[in-house]
Design a protein around this motif. Structure first.
Motif, mmCIF file in Angstrom:
data_model
loop_
_atom_site.group_PDB
_atom_site.id
_atom_site.type_symbol
_atom_site.label_atom_id
_atom_site.label_comp_id
_atom_site.label_asym_id
_atom_site.label_seq_id
_atom_site.Cartn_x
_atom_site.Cartn_y
_atom_site.Cartn_z
ATOM 1 N N HIS A 48 0.648 -1.252 0.097
ATOM 2 C CA HIS A 48 -0.032 -0.186 -0.162
ATOM 3 C C HIS A 48 0.943 1.175 0.027
ATOM 4 N N ASN A 87 -3.297 -5.048 -1.944
ATOM 5 C CA ASN A 87 -2.076 -3.913 -1.826
ATOM 6 C C ASN A 87 -2.079 -3.977 -0.293
ATOM 7 N N ASN A 88 -1.884 -4.711 0.356
ATOM 8 C CA ASN A 88 -2.001 -4.745 1.907
ATOM 9 C C ASN A 88 -0.869 -5.701 2.458
#
Length: 430
Positions: A212, A250-251
Motif C-alpha cells: 500500500h 495491496n496490503n
C-alpha cells in the motif's frame, strides 16, 4: 479533470467519423452515465460514458449529444445537451458548464438545456426515419443494473414505436479502435506520467516496504502531474500474490528475495496508460528470477515483432502460445512431450500463461475493438503483456507496454520506460 485543456479537434473529428457511418435520415442520441449511489445520500465518483466522451470531451453528468446530419435546420445538426446551471446546487456540488465553456471543450456550437429538450427533440424524431441508440455491447458485460442507456431506449420505443432503431455500438466498436494522431498524443501524455511514476518507484522499493505504500507513491506522482487519477485499480503484488491477475488488496509486506509485479497506469484527459513491470524487491534478481524474467521479455519482444494490422487476435495469441511453449521447455517447466501430446483446445503452455497477450487501449482500458476473429485495424493502440506464472516456485512475472500499430510499423509508446533486467537493477542501485 485535472489535465490541461485538450484540443477540441479530437472530438470534432470523432463526430465527423461517426456521422459518416450513419444511414441517411438518421438521428443518433447518446446519453451520459448515471450518477450511482453508495449509501445514504452519497454518490460514487462520477465516471462519464466513454462513447459520449469520445464524441464530446464532456465529463459532466446529465449530458447528451444529438447528431442529426439531415436536420433541415443546420443549427441543430449537432446538439449538446447539458443540465441547466443551478446556483443552489453549485453551492454544494461546484461549477457546471456554461454554453461557451462547453463549446470550448467539444467544438459544438449549439448547446441546449436538458429541461428544454423535449419540445425540440420531438419534431426532429418525427422527421427522421432511423434512431441510433447506444447500449453496452462488451462481450464480458456482467452487470444487470438497468442503466440510463437501457431506460432511455425503453422510453423512446414506447413514445416512437414505429421508427427503425439502430445500434450505435456497432459504429463505436469500429471507430474507437482506430486512434487518430491527436488521440495518441493524449495517450502518450498518460504514458509519460506513468513513466515518471515507475522511475520514482525504482528509487522507493526496498525490503520491508508495504504494497500500500507503493500504491501511495503511485497516486502521489499521478496527481502531481495532472493525471485524472488511476486508469484502473493498481495491482501491487509481491511474492506469490503476483500470480493473482486482478490482485487489488495491496496490503502485504514486500520481503527480501521476492519479486513484485506492478500493473498500473495513469489516466489523462480521459485516455489511459497500462504498464506492467516486475522488479526484485531488494534490487537484484536471483539467477532463476533473471532466467524467467528474460524468458518473459523474450515473449514480449516476440509478440511485439508479430503484432500488426490485419492479424486477428485469435491467430496472434496462437502464435505467441507456440513461442511460449518453446520458452517453457527451456525453463524446465514443460517437456517436449507435453507440447507434442497437448490437447489443441487446452495447450500445455496455458498452465503457466493463462491470460490473453493484448487488448485495445484508449478511453477504455479494455477499449472497444473488433472481435478476436476479425482483423486488427490499422492505427489501433494495443497492450502487449505476456506473463509467466509458476505456482510451484511462487513466482509471477508480467511485462507490458502499449504499442500503436501504424502502416509504417509498430510504435512502442513506452519505449523510454526501463524494461530490461540490467536497466531495472541499475536504477534500483541508485
Amino acid at each position: 479533470m485535472k489535465n490541461l485543456p485538450l484540443d477540441s479537434q479530437i472530438f470534432i473529428k470523432n463526430r465527423q467519423r461517426f456521422i459518416a457511418e450513419m444511414q441517411p435520415q438518421s438521428i443518433a442520441i447518446i446519453n451520459s452515465n448515471d450518477e450511482l449511489p453508495t449509501n445514504g445520500d452519497a454518490l460514487h465518483k462520477f465516471q462519464q460514458n466513454a462513447d459520449l466522451y469520445w464524441l464530446t470531451g464532456i465529463e459532466q453528468e446529465d449530458t447528451m449529444v444529438i447528431l442529426y446530419p439531415d436536420n433541415p435546420d443546420p443549427k441543430y445538426r449537432e446538439v449538446l445537451v447539458l443540465v441547466r446551471p443551478n446556483e443552489l446546487k453549485e453551492k454544494w456540488d461546484g461549477h457546471r458548464l456554461r454554453k461557451d465553456e462547453a463549446f470550448a471543450v467539444s467544438g459544438i456550437s449549439t448547446v441546449v438545456w436538458l429541461d428544454a429538450l423535449d419540445g425540440l427533440l420531438q419534431p426532429w424524431i418525427h422527421d427522421a426515419t432511423n434512431i441510433y441508440l447506444n447500449t453496452n455491447e462488451n462481450n464480458r458485460k456482467s452487470s444487470l443494473v438497468p442503466v440510463r442507456d437501457y431506460r432511455y431506449a425503453d422510453e423512446l420505443r414506447s413514445r416512437y414505436p414505429l421508427h427503425n432503431y439502430l445500434r450505435a455500438a456497432v459504429i463505436f466498436k469500429k471507430l474507437r479502435a482506430i486512434k487518430s494522431a491527436e488521440e495518441v498524443k493524449v495517450i502518450q501524455q498518460a504514458i509519460d506520467i506513468t513513466e515518471k511514476t515507475f522511475r520514482r518507484l525504482l528509487q522507493f522499493i526496498r525490503p520491508g516496504v508495504w504494497e500500500h505504500e507503493i500504491h501511495a507513491e503511485i497516486l502521489h506522482e499521478f496527481l502531481r502531474n495532472r493525471a485524472d487519477g488511476e486508469a484502473y485499480g493498481s495491482i501491487i503484488a509481491s511474492g506469490d500474490r503476483a500470480r493473482i491477475l486482478h490482485y487489488i488488496f495491496n496490503n502485504q509486506e514486500c520481503k527480501d528475495g521476492e519479486l513484485i509485479l506492478m500493473d498500473f497506469g495513469a489516466a489523462y484527459g480521459g485516455y489511459n496508460a497500462d504498464l506492467t513491470r516486475t522488479v526484485p524487491v531488494n534490487g537484484k534478481f536471483t539467477a532463476r528470477q533473471r532466467e524467467v524474467y528474460d524468458a518473459c521479455l523474450h515473449l514480449h519482444n516476440y509478440a511485439k515483432s508479430i503484432l500488426r494490422p490485419g492479424l486477428t487476435i485469435a491467430k496472434y495469441h496462437d502464435m505467441v502460445g507456440v513461442e511460449a511453449g518453446k520458452e517453457f521447455v527451456k525453463l524446465g517447466l514443460l517437456k517436449e512431450g507435453d507440447i507434442k501430446n497437448q490437447d489443441p483446445e487446452s495447450p500445455a503452455y496455458r498452465k503457466y500463461l493463462y491470460h490473453g497477450i493484448s487488448h485495445h487501449l484508449g478511453i477504455g482500458v479494455h477499449d472497444l475493438g473488433p472481435s478476436f476473429f476479425q482483423p486488427i485495424p490499422e492505427n489501433s493502440v494495443m497492450t502487449i503483456e505476456p506473463g509467466i506464472y509458476i505456482e510451484e516456485e511462487k513466482m509471477g512475472i508480467r511485462i507490458e507496454n502499449n504499442v500503436w500499430l501504424t502502416a509504417g510499423g509498430n510504435v512502442d509508446l513506452m519505449k523510454n520506460i526501463p524494461i530490461t533486467a540490467e536497466e531495472i537493477e541499475s536504477l534500483m542501485k541508485k
